[in-house]
Structure formats: C-alpha cells, structure tokens
Scaffold this active site. Structure first.
Site, short mmCIF file in Angstrom:
data_model
loop_
_atom_site.label_atom_id
_atom_site.label_comp_id
_atom_site.label_asym_id
_atom_site.label_seq_id
_atom_site.Cartn_x
_atom_site.Cartn_y
_atom_site.Cartn_z
N HIS A 40 0.73 -1.66 -0.10
CA HIS A 40 0.68 -0.14 0.16
C HIS A 40 0.96 0.99 0.49
CE1 HIS A 40 -2.31 -3.00 1.52
NE2 HIS A 40 -3.86 -3.07 0.97
N GLN A 156 -8.31 -7.70 -10.15
CA GLN A 156 -9.71 -6.93 -9.73
C GLN A 156 -8.78 -4.66 -11.09
OE1 GLN A 156 -9.65 -5.25 -5.66
NE2 GLN A 156 -8.17 -4.51 -5.96
N SER A 189 -2.08 -8.26 3.17
CA SER A 189 -3.20 -7.90 4.62
C SER A 189 -2.99 -9.33 5.23
CB SER A 189 -3.79 -7.00 5.13
OG SER A 189 -3.75 -6.09 4.13
O1 PAF Z 1 -7.73 -4.44 -3.28
C1 PAF Z 1 -8.15 -4.15 -1.97
O2 PAF Z 1 -8.05 -3.95 -1.34
C2 PAF Z 1 -10.25 -3.67 -2.67
O3 PAF Z 1 -10.68 -4.41 -2.70
C3 PAF Z 1 -11.08 -2.21 -2.95
C4 PAF Z 1 -10.23 -1.50 -3.97
C5 PAF Z 1 -9.55 -1.67 -1.69
C6 PAF Z 1 -12.23 -2.03 -2.37
O4 PAF Z 1 -12.75 -2.53 -1.39
#
Ligand code: PAF
Length: 287
Positions: A40, A156, A189
C-alpha cells in the site's frame, strides 16, 4: 510533515476535495481495506509523485466478501494505518463506517459480465460485484484524477480498468508492481493469518512464479506447459491446495494457449485455511 486529515463521512471528503480542486490541485486516490503494508505504501508513494494531493480510503468493504469468507476476521488497525499514511505523505484518509457507504435499503450494483467469471470469480462469485460497486462509489465520492491499484490483484485491476472504460468514468487507473517480502512472498494483509510453518509453506507461490517466469524468459510459448510446471512446484508442498493456476489474456482474462499477447499467469492457493494469490505477466507489447 503535513497532518493527515481524517474524514469519516462522504460530506467531509467532498468538502476537502472541493477545496483542493478550487485551488487547481490534482487528486490521487488509493483505495484500500486497511491493515496497510509496504505494498500500500508503494501506491501512496506513486500517487505522491504524480498528484498534488493524495487521499487513501480505509474501508473493509462487506459487499465483496462471500457468506463464509473472512469479513469479521479481516485484520484492522486504523491507528497504525494512519501513522503509515502520514509517513508516506498522504494528505487525507476516508474511513467510513459501513452504514455511511451502504444505506439500509441500498439496492444499486455495478455488476460486470465476462472478465469477472473466471479466476477468483469462480470461487468468489459475488466478489467483483462488491469491488466494482464500492470502487465506483469511491470514484463518485472523491472524483480523483488518478487512482492507484496493486498488480497483485491482477484480475481486480483488469476489471476496474474495464469498468472505467465501460462507464466513462473520468479517472486514470494506475497499476503498480507487486511488492514482495525479502524471501519472495507477495505482501498481503492476509499473510498475518499464517502460522510460522504456513508462512514457510506459502513461499511455494513465489517459487512457482519464479519457475514460470524462467520458462517464459527461456522462450517457452506453450502456456499449458508453463502452467503445468507451476502446478508441479506447488503440488510438491504438502500444505498447499491449488484453487487455480491459469494463463489468461492480461486485459480480457480469457484463456491463452500461446504466448502471443500479454499473458497473465495467475494463481490462488490455499495454505491451510488462508487463500493467497500471486501472479506475473509476460508482456509481448510495451507496458
Ligand atoms: O484491493 C482492495 O483492497 C479492495 O478490493 C479495494 C479495491 C480497496 C475495494 O474494496
């Protein structure tokens, strides 16, 4: 160091972003579910380089978890998240409670066909509907110029790019490289769920990635051969149970037989009860 603005409500975020935009500043959004790690941090740092203002969201989105998944257990530590965000130079964090995002009679979904059916969508059939819905809500609330997502969640990323294209959302989606532990495990995480022996066993994912990548670099063009070799590596680990290992087109998530276009080799593997994902892309076009 600027002090991190903590916004709990949609109205607070809108006010904050409105003030920035009035000054002509660009805004970068880093959507997260919290329990932040260096992966992150790399997204925030990239956003910091490219945008005048950076806002992260920390929201464990209930709608992307299936009924028997880890919504309750998902790790949370908002104070620690804020410290990390401040250290990385984020300007603000949006930390809503679920009812701020989902009214009791919430009834509108962003539900994509095709791209969401395979890979993780097979075992998590409602997952991407939850992701697309919450991410489009975050885009509507923050109205960022750019939004940053990790390549670890490759499907995603492809899904969000497609959603932005299909719905004409005015945001530039930026994909950022996977960040790994020193021994190769992709940061997540969910790694906190692993016991010491499981943590060791989990290295099989990055070993399979390395093996697949080596074969591709050596010129192997048959996707099935690479997948078979990756499976062989994973199956040698008794604690590992394969959900999937597949080769797909990196943009369309359709199965690939030969490596003649950008190919995503993606896997999901259970180590004990923990489901981990990892991947690599073999590019045939410029990134
Ligand atoms: O990748 C993530 O942590 C989640 O899928 C996101 C993009 C924050 C959506 O809740």
């Amino acid at each position: 160091m600027t002090r991190l603005i903590v916004a709990d409500t949609v109205a607070q975020v809108r006010e904050c972003v409105k003030a920035w935009k009035k000054e002509g500043l660009t805004v970068g959004l880093v959507p997260t579910m919290g329990y932040l790690h260096e992966g992150h941090a790399s997204l925030v740092q990239k956003a910091r380089e490219e945008c005048d203002k950076v806002i992260a969201s920390v929201f464990v989105n209930p709608t992307q978890f299936g009924p028997n998944e880890d919504l309750e257990a998902y790790p949370r530590d908002f104070e620690r998240d804020c410290a990390l965000l401040e250290a990385c130079g984020a300007d603000a964090v949006f930390h809503p409670v679920p009812s701020e995002m989902y009214a009791g009679d919430f009834s509108t979904w962003v539900d994509m066909q095709g791209l969401t059916a395979g890979l993780c969508g097979k075992t998590r059939p409602t997952h991407f509907r939850g992701v697309c819905t919450v991410v489009s809500k975050l885009f509507n609330i923050v109205t960022p110029d750019r939004a940053y997502f990790g390549q670890k969640d490759a499907q995603q990323l492809a899904v969000i790019r497609r959603m932005v294209r299909d719905l004409n959302i005015d945001v530039q989606v930026v994909g950022c490289p996977i960040v790994r532990e020193e021994d190769g495990l992709a940061k997540s995480s969910r790694n906190t769920y692993l016991s010491a022996t499981e943590r060791q066993a989990a290295l099989v994912l990055s070993r399979a990635v390395a093996q697949g990548r080596t074969l591709a670099c050596e010129g192997e063009k048959d996707a099935a051969r690479i997948v078979a070799e990756m499976r062989r590596v994973i199956e040698a680990e008794p604690m590992a149970r394969i959900d999937y290992v597949e080769a797909v087109d990196a943009d369309t998530i359709e199965p690939v037989e030969r490596l003649s276009r950008d190919t995503l080799f993606a896997m999901a593997v259970y180590i004990g009860k923990t489901r981990l994902i990892d991947n690599f892309i073999v590019r045939t076009t410029e990134a």
